[in-house]
Design a protein around this motif. Structure first.
Motif, PDB file in Angstrom:
ATOM      1  N   LEU A 260       2.592   2.120   7.686  1.00 41.35           N
ATOM      2  CA  LEU A 260       1.902   3.404   6.851  1.00 41.35           C
ATOM      3  C   LEU A 260       0.537   3.414   7.353  1.00 41.35           C
ATOM      4  O   LEU A 260      -0.032   2.435   7.445  1.00 41.35           O
ATOM      5  N   ASP A 261       0.002   4.837   7.494  1.00 36.79           N
ATOM      6  CA  ASP A 261      -1.116   4.885   7.550  1.00 36.79           C
ATOM      7  C   ASP A 261      -2.058   4.599   6.431  1.00 36.79           C
ATOM      8  O   ASP A 261      -1.513   4.373   5.074  1.00 36.79           O
ATOM      9  N   VAL A 262      -3.364   4.236   6.655  1.00 38.69           N
ATOM     10  CA  VAL A 262      -4.142   3.427   5.424  1.00 38.69           C
ATOM     11  C   VAL A 262      -4.251   4.484   4.355  1.00 38.69           C
ATOM     12  O   VAL A 262      -4.132   3.717   3.239  1.00 38.69           O
ATOM     13  N   SER A 263      -4.397   5.647   4.345  1.00 41.66           N
ATOM     14  CA  SER A 263      -4.552   6.312   3.217  1.00 41.66           C
ATOM     15  C   SER A 263      -3.110   6.247   2.272  1.00 41.66           C
ATOM     16  O   SER A 263      -3.260   6.200   0.946  1.00 41.66           O
ATOM     17  N   ILE A 264      -2.073   6.225   2.815  1.00 40.31           N
ATOM     18  CA  ILE A 264      -0.814   6.098   2.305  1.00 40.31           C
ATOM     19  C   ILE A 264      -0.528   4.742   1.827  1.00 40.31           C
ATOM     20  O   ILE A 264       0.177   4.385   0.752  1.00 40.31           O
ATOM     21  N   ARG A 265      -0.856   3.939   2.553  1.00 38.33           N
ATOM     22  CA  ARG A 265      -0.631   2.539   2.355  1.00 38.33           C
ATOM     23  C   ARG A 265      -1.379   2.144   1.229  1.00 38.33           C
ATOM     24  O   ARG A 265      -0.631   1.256   0.554  1.00 38.33           O
ATOM     25  N   ALA A 266      -2.481   2.448   0.636  1.00 33.45           N
ATOM     26  CA  ALA A 266      -2.874   2.143  -0.501  1.00 33.45           C
ATOM     27  C   ALA A 266      -2.446   2.842  -1.640  1.00 33.45           C
ATOM     28  O   ALA A 266      -2.236   2.021  -2.789  1.00 33.45           O
ATOM     29  N   GLN A 267      -1.791   3.906  -1.461  1.00 34.18           N
ATOM     30  CA  GLN A 267      -1.001   4.577  -2.598  1.00 34.18           C
ATOM     31  C   GLN A 267       0.183   3.629  -2.659  1.00 34.18           C
ATOM     32  O   GLN A 267       0.606   3.355  -4.107  1.00 34.18           O
ATOM     33  N   ILE A 268       0.910   2.977  -1.913  1.00 35.47           N
ATOM     34  CA  ILE A 268       2.057   2.651  -2.121  1.00 35.47           C
ATOM     35  C   ILE A 268       1.664   0.895  -2.649  1.00 35.47           C
ATOM     36  O   ILE A 268       2.294   0.385  -3.445  1.00 35.47           O
ATOM     37  N   LEU A 269       0.711   0.362  -2.242  1.00 35.82           N
ATOM     38  CA  LEU A 269       0.251  -0.860  -2.514  1.00 35.82           C
ATOM     39  C   LEU A 269      -0.140  -0.822  -4.084  1.00 35.82           C
ATOM     40  O   LEU A 269       0.342  -1.731  -4.932  1.00 35.82           O
ATOM     41  N   ASN A 270      -0.703   0.226  -4.499  1.00 37.54           N
ATOM     42  CA  ASN A 270      -1.074   0.396  -6.141  1.00 37.54           C
ATOM     43  C   ASN A 270       0.233   0.607  -6.753  1.00 37.54           C
ATOM     44  O   ASN A 270       0.165   0.084  -7.832  1.00 37.54           O
ATOM     45  N   LEU A 271       1.200   1.356  -6.208  1.00 41.75           N
ATOM     46  CA  LEU A 271       2.497   1.487  -6.965  1.00 41.75           C
ATOM     47  C   LEU A 271       3.237  -0.093  -6.991  1.00 41.75           C
ATOM     48  O   LEU A 271       3.462  -0.266  -8.344  1.00 41.75           O
ATOM     49  N   LEU A 272       3.135  -0.779  -5.937  1.00 41.94           N
ATOM     50  CA  LEU A 272       3.860  -2.167  -6.117  1.00 41.94           C
ATOM     51  C   LEU A 272       3.032  -2.885  -7.243  1.00 41.94           C
ATOM     52  O   LEU A 272       3.547  -3.834  -8.011  1.00 41.94           O
ATOM     53  N   LEU A 273       1.655  -2.922  -6.999  1.00 46.28           N
ATOM     54  CA  LEU A 273       1.005  -3.723  -8.129  1.00 46.28           C
ATOM     55  C   LEU A 273       1.054  -3.283  -9.496  1.00 46.28           C
ATOM     56  O   LEU A 273       1.289  -4.083 -10.247  1.00 46.28           O
ATOM     57  N   ASP A 274       1.256  -1.866  -9.733  1.00 46.25           N
ATOM     58  CA  ASP A 274       1.515  -1.252 -11.037  1.00 46.25           C
ATOM     59  C   ASP A 274       2.650  -1.950 -11.466  1.00 46.25           C
ATOM     60  O   ASP A 274       2.919  -2.170 -12.762  1.00 46.25           O
ATOM     61  N   ILE A 275       3.703  -1.576 -10.648  1.00 41.21           N
ATOM     62  CA  ILE A 275       5.162  -2.096 -11.175  1.00 41.21           C
ATOM     63  C   ILE A 275       5.317  -3.530 -11.573  1.00 41.21           C
ATOM     64  O   ILE A 275       6.034  -3.951 -12.291  1.00 41.21           O
ATOM     65  N   GLN A 276       4.605  -4.287 -10.636  1.00 40.15           N
ATOM     66  CA  GLN A 276       4.566  -5.705 -11.002  1.00 40.15           C
ATOM     67  C   GLN A 276       4.002  -6.098 -12.203  1.00 40.15           C
ATOM     68  O   GLN A 276       4.432  -6.836 -12.824  1.00 40.15           O
ATOM     69  N   ALA A 277       2.852  -5.513 -12.592  1.00 40.19           N
ATOM     70  CA  ALA A 277       2.193  -5.588 -13.829  1.00 40.19           C
ATOM     71  C   ALA A 277       3.227  -5.142 -14.890  1.00 40.19           C
ATOM     72  O   ALA A 277       3.108  -6.071 -16.040  1.00 40.19           O
ATOM     73  N   GLU A 278       3.884  -4.093 -14.931  1.00 43.74           N
ATOM     74  CA  GLU A 278       4.816  -3.490 -15.954  1.00 43.74           C
ATOM     75  C   GLU A 278       5.817  -4.639 -15.982  1.00 43.74           C
ATOM     76  O   GLU A 278       6.094  -4.612 -17.219  1.00 43.74           O
ATOM     77  N   ARG A 279       6.198  -4.911 -15.134  1.00 47.09           N
ATOM     78  CA  ARG A 279       7.563  -5.616 -15.091  1.00 47.09           C
ATOM     79  C   ARG A 279       7.611  -7.141 -15.016  1.00 47.09           C
ATOM     80  O   ARG A 279       8.767  -7.905 -14.950  1.00 47.09           O
ATOM     81  N   GLY A 280       6.214  -7.613 -14.719  1.00 43.01           N
ATOM     82  CA  GLY A 280       6.347  -9.014 -14.539  1.00 43.01           C
ATOM     83  C   GLY A 280       7.016  -9.553 -13.473  1.00 43.01           C
ATOM     84  O   GLY A 280       7.243 -10.957 -13.330  1.00 43.01           O
ATOM     85  N   LEU A 281       7.152  -9.138 -12.301  1.00 43.72           N
ATOM     86  CA  LEU A 281       7.631  -9.282 -11.173  1.00 43.72           C
ATOM     87  C   LEU A 281       7.216 -10.252 -10.304  1.00 43.72           C
ATOM     88  O   LEU A 281       5.852 -10.499 -10.413  1.00 43.72           O
ATOM     89  N   SER A 282       7.898 -11.156  -9.633  1.00 42.38           N
ATOM     90  CA  SER A 282       7.348 -12.120  -8.742  1.00 42.38           C
ATOM     91  C   SER A 282       7.355 -11.519  -7.431  1.00 42.38           C
ATOM     92  O   SER A 282       8.699 -10.807  -7.053  1.00 42.38           O
ATOM     93  N   PHE A 283       6.469 -11.741  -6.572  1.00 37.73           N
ATOM     94  CA  PHE A 283       6.660 -11.003  -5.059  1.00 37.73           C
ATOM     95  C   PHE A 283       6.446 -12.274  -3.897  1.00 37.73           C
ATOM     96  O   PHE A 283       5.418 -12.937  -4.217  1.00 37.73           O
ATOM     97  N   LEU A 284       7.282 -12.008  -2.897  1.00 36.75           N
ATOM     98  CA  LEU A 284       7.059 -12.752  -1.734  1.00 36.75           C
ATOM     99  C   LEU A 284       6.566 -11.636  -0.710  1.00 36.75           C
ATOM    100  O   LEU A 284       7.438 -10.673  -0.375  1.00 36.75           O
ATOM    101  N   PHE A 285       5.423 -11.626  -0.620  1.00 38.03           N
ATOM    102  CA  PHE A 285       4.811 -10.496   0.207  1.00 38.03           C
ATOM    103  C   PHE A 285       4.309 -11.036   1.786  1.00 38.03           C
ATOM    104  O   PHE A 285       3.592 -11.672   2.043  1.00 38.03           O
ATOM    105  N   ILE A 286       5.179 -10.529   2.534  1.00 35.53           N
ATOM    106  CA  ILE A 286       5.323 -10.773   3.948  1.00 35.53           C
ATOM    107  C   ILE A 286       4.336  -9.869   4.924  1.00 35.53           C
ATOM    108  O   ILE A 286       4.578  -8.720   4.681  1.00 35.53           O
ATOM    109  N   SER A 287       3.273 -10.259   5.284  1.00 30.58           N
ATOM    110  CA  SER A 287       2.382  -9.181   6.046  1.00 30.58           C
ATOM    111  C   SER A 287       1.519 -10.041   7.166  1.00 30.58           C
ATOM    112  O   SER A 287       1.180 -11.379   7.139  1.00 30.58           O
ATOM    113  N   HIS A 288       1.287  -9.251   8.275  1.00 34.82           N
ATOM    114  CA  HIS A 288       0.388 -10.001   9.084  1.00 34.82           C
ATOM    115  C   HIS A 288      -1.104  -9.270   8.933  1.00 34.82           C
ATOM    116  O   HIS A 288      -1.884  -9.553   9.878  1.00 34.82           O
ATOM    117  N   ASP A 289      -1.111  -8.238   7.937  1.00 37.46           N
ATOM    118  CA  ASP A 289      -2.525  -7.533   7.571  1.00 37.46           C
ATOM    119  C   ASP A 289      -3.198  -8.354   6.678  1.00 37.46           C
ATOM    120  O   ASP A 289      -2.915  -8.452   5.418  1.00 37.46           O
TER     121      ASP A 289
END
Ligand SMILES: Nc1ncnc2c1ncn2[C@@H]1O[C@H](COP(=O)(O)OP(=O)(O)O)[C@@H](O)[C@H]1O
Ligand SMILES: Nc1ncnc2c1ncn2[C@@H]1O[C@H](COP(=O)(O)OP(=O)(O)O)[C@@H](O)[C@H]1O
Ligand SMILES: [Mg+2]
Ligand SMILES: [Mg+2]
Lengths: 265, 328
Positions: free
Chosen positions: A166-195
């Motif tokens: 994803l492009d940087v401006s969109i990437r931040a939107q999606i990361l914020n969404l994932l972080l919000d959902i994690q906080a709401e639902r108490g999810l655990s993540f395995l976040f695989i990334s080279h970045d």
């Protein structure tokens, strides 16, 4: 709650990782280092030749029948290219509702409501349910993939390079969404990334992989401010900084002298 | 900053359109570009902003249904708007060279890399058949490939991604190009390999004294590489500046948003604080009307943004296409 949700032993080559409930473990490394393989073993999409995977205290690799069904609901995966996992001839509403339908979790009407709720939650519109994958941009498709992963109310999400294309401006939107959902639902993540920039801002713990092995792991701030291994230091050093600092500090001279050492690629 | 040399390329109002079933798409819409010998200009923008089409247009590589027009297009003393295709053919690959993201697409999969380099040397009349093979090995060594003698006999798929990109750089530099256009040449590579390829590319460019137009979406690479930066949004230049000015005092709200969106690898995570993002998505190029193309996503949008924004000079070499700076 999850207890000790996940333990992988020798999934790739004597690798040992664990993810604490409600937290994010980032798996970092260069391509071919085994990140995806490890992720697939954890999700039981691949079977390791040895070792164990525990989720919520249960042995994942030995699971079958109802226990395996439960695992398949509670652990969801989001990949880099959601397009390849979406059938072009089915509406995205059907794609998102697939999980609950297959698992026979709820009646049709309830599934339709759930799909609309999820679309809204990931920042799309309920009427998008009737559209087809090609009508969406890369960022929207990643939102769809997230909605689909959430449809089964998972406890654990494996995101494999989920924002990498994803492009940087969109990437931040999606990361914020994932972080919000994690906080709401108490999810655990395995976040695989080279970045590494992204990892610093989403991870609680970081594991650095190289050639199928974990070479270093630790809390995110320790890995970034006080890395112990030469490999981790090299990775961190190589990240181009979006500030003028390093250019002005090291300058063009340093760049040129660096390249007179024998390249390793 | 390095001393800027002579202007080697000058394009005015470059427009590239594609006729598609849904209408005419203006992929590049009125781009002005001036490149000087010895400088690195980075062309940045998100996917679909027209970076690759710009590069291909400058190379003369746009095929129908694409169509390129330009009010003025000078390269190395030639007026390219009137130059016959046969002459263009002679410039291309030799005086203007292009390097792509995926080196495999530029290499012949079924020929040894040494033979491919030797062939280019012969085509350009730079080496006899007898000499070409030896020169090819020399060049491979020059671009940092170990065991060049042995590697010359490899097929492209037998090389790593970084080695393949070294081979395409060697080929690009054979004709001593005055301009090298590199389109995301390191996007497919790991960071440590990326650093080496960027070093090699700038080293080659410096020794040739050529201009380098480096296309990327990575603002980290821009900060390390560029002398000047051109920011594209939806086919238009929205800002252009020396790299120091762009990072210290970005003018266009899009540039400001882009710079803020890059997660800082040196700053600790702020829990509970959202990452800076730009809302919305890039407009569909088939649907853009008049006015600022960024206005739907802009936190500083105003009624006047419905009219075409003027290109305003903030300081020498720093231009911004935005109403915010009109009438100052
Ligand atoms: N299906 C497969 N068949 C053979 N080798 C594979 C397969 N999948 C992965 N590998 C190999 O396993 C190693 C790790 O790959 P992968 O887990 O995809 O790494 P990463 O995700 O870190 O890039 C690589 O050397 C890769 O070539
Ligand atoms: N051959 C083509 N036919 C039709 N549209 C094209 C073609 N090549 C590029 N485009 C369109 O031109 C726009 C700019 O594309 P491109 O220059 O590749 O973007 P970037 O390199 O910035 O990601 C996009 O909307 C793309 O879809
Ligand atoms: Mg992978
Ligand atoms: Mg491109």
């Amino acid at each position: 709650m999850l207890g000790r949700p996940l333990k992988v032993v020798r999934a790739v080559d004597g690798v040992d990782i664990s993810v604490r409930p409600g937290s994010t473990l980032a798996l970092v490394g260069e391509s071919g280092s085994g990140k995806s393989t490890l992720g697939r073993c954890v999700a039981r999409l691949d079977t390791p030749t040895g070792g164990t995977v525990h989720f919520s205290g249960k042995d994942v690799l030995a699971a079958h029948g109802a226990a395996l069904g439960q695992f398949r609901r509670e652990v969801q995966t989001i990949f880099q290219d959601p397009f390849s996992s979406l059938n072009p001839r089915r509406t995205i509403g059907d794609a998102i509702g697939d999980g609950p339908t297959i698992h026979g979790l709820m009646p049709k009407d309830a599934i339709r409501d759930l799909v609309q709720q999820l679309l809204t939650r990931v920042g799309l519109r309920p009427d998008h349910a009737d559209r087809y994958p090609h009508e969406f941009s890369g960022g929207q498709r990643q939102r769809i993939a997230i909605a689909r992963a959430l449809a089964l109310a998972p406890k654990f999400i494996i995101a494999d390079e989920a924002v990498s294309s994803l492009d940087v401006s969109i990437r931040a939107q999606i990361l914020n969404l994932l972080l919000d959902i994690q906080a709401e639902r108490g999810l655990s993540f395995l976040f695989i990334s080279h970045d590494l920039g992204v990892v610093r801002h989403v991870a609680d713990d970081v594991a650095i992989m190289q050639a199928g092995k974990i070479v270093e792991r630790g809390p995110v701030d320790q890995i970034f401010t006080d890395p112990r291994e030469a490999y981790t230091k090299a990775l961190l050093h190589a990240v181009p900084r979006a500030t003028l600092g390093r250019r002005h500090r090291d300058g063009v001279v340093a760049r040129t002298s660096m390249s007179t050492t024998r390249p390793i690629s | 900053m390095r001393n800027a040399g002579d202007v080697v390329l000058s394009a005015r109002r470059l427009v590239t359109t594609f006729d598609t079933p849904s209408g005419r798409l203006r992929a590049v819409d009125g781009l002005d570009l001036h490149l000087r010998l010895g400088e690195v200009v980075c062309l940045v923008g998100e996917s679909g902003s027209g970076k690759s089409v710009t590069g291909l247009s400058l190379m003369g590589l746009i095929d129908p249904p694409g169509h390129v027009t330009c009010d003025e297009f000078w390269f190395d003393g030639h007026d390219l708007t009137t130059l016959p295709e046969s002459e263009m053919e002679r410039l291309r690959g030799r005086r203007i060279a292009m390097i792509f993201q995926e080196p495999l697409s530029a290499l012949n999969p079924s020929r040894r890399v040494g033979d491919q380099i030797a062939e280019v040397l012969r085509i350009h009349g730079l080496a006899s058949r007898a000499e070409a093979t030896r020169r090819a090995v020399e060049l491979l060594g020059r671009v940092g490939i170990d065991d060049a003698q042995l590697r010359a006999r490899s097929y492209p798929h037998q090389l790593s991604g970084g080695q393949r990109q070294r081979v395409t750089i060697a080929i690009a530099c054979i004709g001593s190009p005055r301009l090298i256009i590199a389109d995301e040449p390191t996007t497919a590579l790991d960071v440590t390999v990326q650093t080496q390829i960027l070093d090699l590319l700038t080293e080659m460019q410096t020794s040739l004294g050529s201009a380098l137009l480096f296309i990327t979406h990575d603002l980290g690479i821009v900060a390390e590489l560029a002398d000047r930066v051109v920011v594209l949004y939806a086919g238009q230049v929205v800002e252009e500046a020396a790299v120091e000015d762009l990072y210290r005092t970005p003018g266009h709200p899009y540039t400001v948003g882009l710079l803020a969106s890059v997660p800082d690898v040196d700053a600790p995570r702020k829990r509970g604080v959202a990452l800076a993002a730009i809302p919305g998505t890039v407009p569909n190029l088939l649907e853009v009307g008049t006015g600022c193309r960024f206005r739907e996503r802009c936190d500083r949008a105003h009624d006047r943004c419905g009219a075409e924004p003027p290109m305003i000079t903030l300081s020498e070499g720093h231009r911004v296409r935005c109403w915010l700076y009109a009438g100052r």
